[in-house]
Design a protein around this motif. Structure first.
Motif, short mmCIF file in Angstrom:
data_model
loop_
_atom_site.label_atom_id
_atom_site.label_comp_id
_atom_site.label_asym_id
_atom_site.label_seq_id
_atom_site.Cartn_x
_atom_site.Cartn_y
_atom_site.Cartn_z
N MET A 1 6.03 -0.76 7.21
CA MET A 1 4.50 -0.45 7.06
C MET A 1 4.62 1.02 7.18
O MET A 1 5.01 1.61 7.48
CB MET A 1 3.89 -0.86 8.19
CG MET A 1 3.65 -2.59 8.40
SD MET A 1 2.58 -3.16 7.06
CE MET A 1 1.00 -2.75 7.93
N TYR A 9 1.96 10.57 5.62
CA TYR A 9 2.01 9.02 5.43
C TYR A 9 3.47 8.66 5.66
O TYR A 9 4.01 9.16 4.39
CB TYR A 9 1.08 8.40 4.31
CG TYR A 9 -0.11 8.78 4.29
CD1 TYR A 9 -0.90 8.15 4.96
CD2 TYR A 9 -0.64 9.76 3.63
CE1 TYR A 9 -2.45 8.17 5.18
CE2 TYR A 9 -2.09 10.07 3.68
CZ TYR A 9 -2.82 9.41 4.59
OH TYR A 9 -4.04 9.66 4.54
N CYS A 11 6.99 5.96 7.04
CA CYS A 11 7.22 4.75 7.27
C CYS A 11 7.52 4.70 8.92
O CYS A 11 8.01 5.78 9.32
CB CYS A 11 8.94 4.15 6.64
SG CYS A 11 8.60 3.89 5.09
N LYS A 79 -1.62 1.95 0.56
CA LYS A 79 -0.22 2.02 0.83
C LYS A 79 0.37 0.83 1.34
O LYS A 79 1.67 0.58 0.87
CB LYS A 79 0.26 3.38 1.49
CG LYS A 79 -0.14 4.75 1.11
CD LYS A 79 0.16 5.80 1.74
CE LYS A 79 -0.05 7.10 1.17
NZ LYS A 79 0.56 7.35 -0.08
N ASN A 80 -0.31 0.16 2.19
CA ASN A 80 0.32 -1.14 2.80
C ASN A 80 -0.14 -2.31 2.11
O ASN A 80 0.05 -3.39 2.35
CB ASN A 80 -0.08 -1.07 4.27
CG ASN A 80 0.80 -0.14 5.03
OD1 ASN A 80 1.76 -0.09 5.20
ND2 ASN A 80 -0.03 0.90 5.61
N LYS A 115 -1.90 -2.59 11.25
CA LYS A 115 -1.13 -3.66 11.26
C LYS A 115 -1.88 -4.80 10.64
O LYS A 115 -3.25 -4.71 10.77
CB LYS A 115 -1.04 -4.37 12.85
CG LYS A 115 -0.26 -5.69 12.99
CD LYS A 115 0.04 -5.95 14.40
CE LYS A 115 -1.19 -6.24 15.19
NZ LYS A 115 -0.76 -6.64 16.60
N SER A 116 -1.53 -5.32 9.61
CA SER A 116 -2.17 -6.64 8.78
C SER A 116 -2.68 -7.70 9.67
O SER A 116 -2.06 -7.93 10.58
CB SER A 116 -1.26 -6.78 7.61
OG SER A 116 -2.10 -8.16 7.01
#
Length: 287
Positions: A1, A9, A11, A79-80, A115-116
């Motif tokens: 992520m 931005y 990792c 981006k994610n 977080k998704s």
């Protein structure tokens, strides 16, 4: 992520902060957690208002506005490749010498975790458990959403890793306070009760939203200092926070409640779901 750190931005594995950051050394840092619904950061203005007030209290010279924050969040979503997310917006004081500092912090570290999450759906019922460790008092005049979380961690150790259990604090005087990461409500004969801020609890953004919803529904609301045995009279009990939303409680120790079948909690959740993809602030309720 991908996450955000001081304008970049990167990792997650690449994220670092200096060892002289006073957020690390002395706990001088704040955070807000909120949920993004299909690209919309729900009640973002209220979260930013609380964050900015806390930064002033901590003498950290930084503030955030909606436009800047939305831009960063949208970039992280893109981006994610996600639309529904958990966001933790963290501001740590920044570098200082060894020793306590009285001068303002002028170069804080801004860290945004993401977080998704699955698309929001129905309510998830939990069981409440009173923890033996009392809720600590705020470090200042009121509780900040700060890095000082050891009291919460000790309580979490008591209840263990079961995510279906919500630990509930009492104050040292024995008044009902709040959940480990939530605010608490209960219903007795159609009246909605919730502990007063005098107990030292966090004034949760979802707490404020639910109080406003209840007011618009015409419910009588009572905030105060309430003993534990009052929960024996309750028909409904629920907790709130910005990620789990409204959480029906089916039992607290020996007391049983309606849980997910509760009429008031069901109406509040329905209204919550209607507004979650559009409101920026509690003030927008009712126009």
């Amino acid at each position: 992520m991908f996450m955000y750190l001081n304008g970049q931005y990167i990792c997650e594995e690449e994220a670092v902060i200096p060892v002289f950051d006073h957020g690390f050394m002395y706990g001088l840092g704040l955070f807000e957690t909120f949920r993004v619904y299909n690209g919309h950061p729900f009640l973002l203005d209220d979260h930013l208002s609380r964050l900015n007030d806390g930064l002033k209290e901590m003498n950290i010279e930084k503030s955030f506005g909606r436009e800047e924050v939305v831009s960063i969040i949208q970039s992280l979503l893109d981006k994610n490749n996600i639309k529904n997310a958990y966001i933790r917006w963290n501001v740590s004081a920044g570098n200082g010498m060894i020793g306590l500092q009285t001068e303002p912090y002028i170069e804080p570290n801004t860290i945004v975790y993401i977080k998704s999450l699955p698309e929001a759906n129905g309510m998830v019922e939990k069981t409440g458990q009173i923890v033996t460790i009392p809720r600590n008092t705020p470090e200042g005049a009121f509780r900040l959403k700060s890095h000082h979380f050891f009291n919460n961690i000790l309580a979490k150790r008591e209840i263990g890793t079961d995510v279906t259990i919500e630990g509930i604090f009492l104050t040292k005087e024995g008044y009902v306070a709040e959940g480990i990461t939530s605010n608490l409500f209960w219903v007795i004969e159609g009246v909605l009760y919730t502990p007063s801020l005098q107990t030292g609890i966090l004034n949760g953004i979802t707490r404020q939203f639910v109080l406003k919803l209840a007011e618009q529904m015409g419910l009588e609301i009572k905030e105060g200092l309430f003993p534990l045995d009052m929960l024996a009279e309750a028909e409904e009990v629920f907790a709130t926070n910005s990620i789990q939303e409204i959480i029906p409680i089916k039992r607290v120790n020996a007391y049983d409640y309606k849980g997910i079948e509760g009429g008031i909690v069901a109406v509040l959740h329905k209204e919550y779901r209607i507004h979650s993809k559009q409101l920026w602030s509690v003030k927008e309720l009712g126009g």
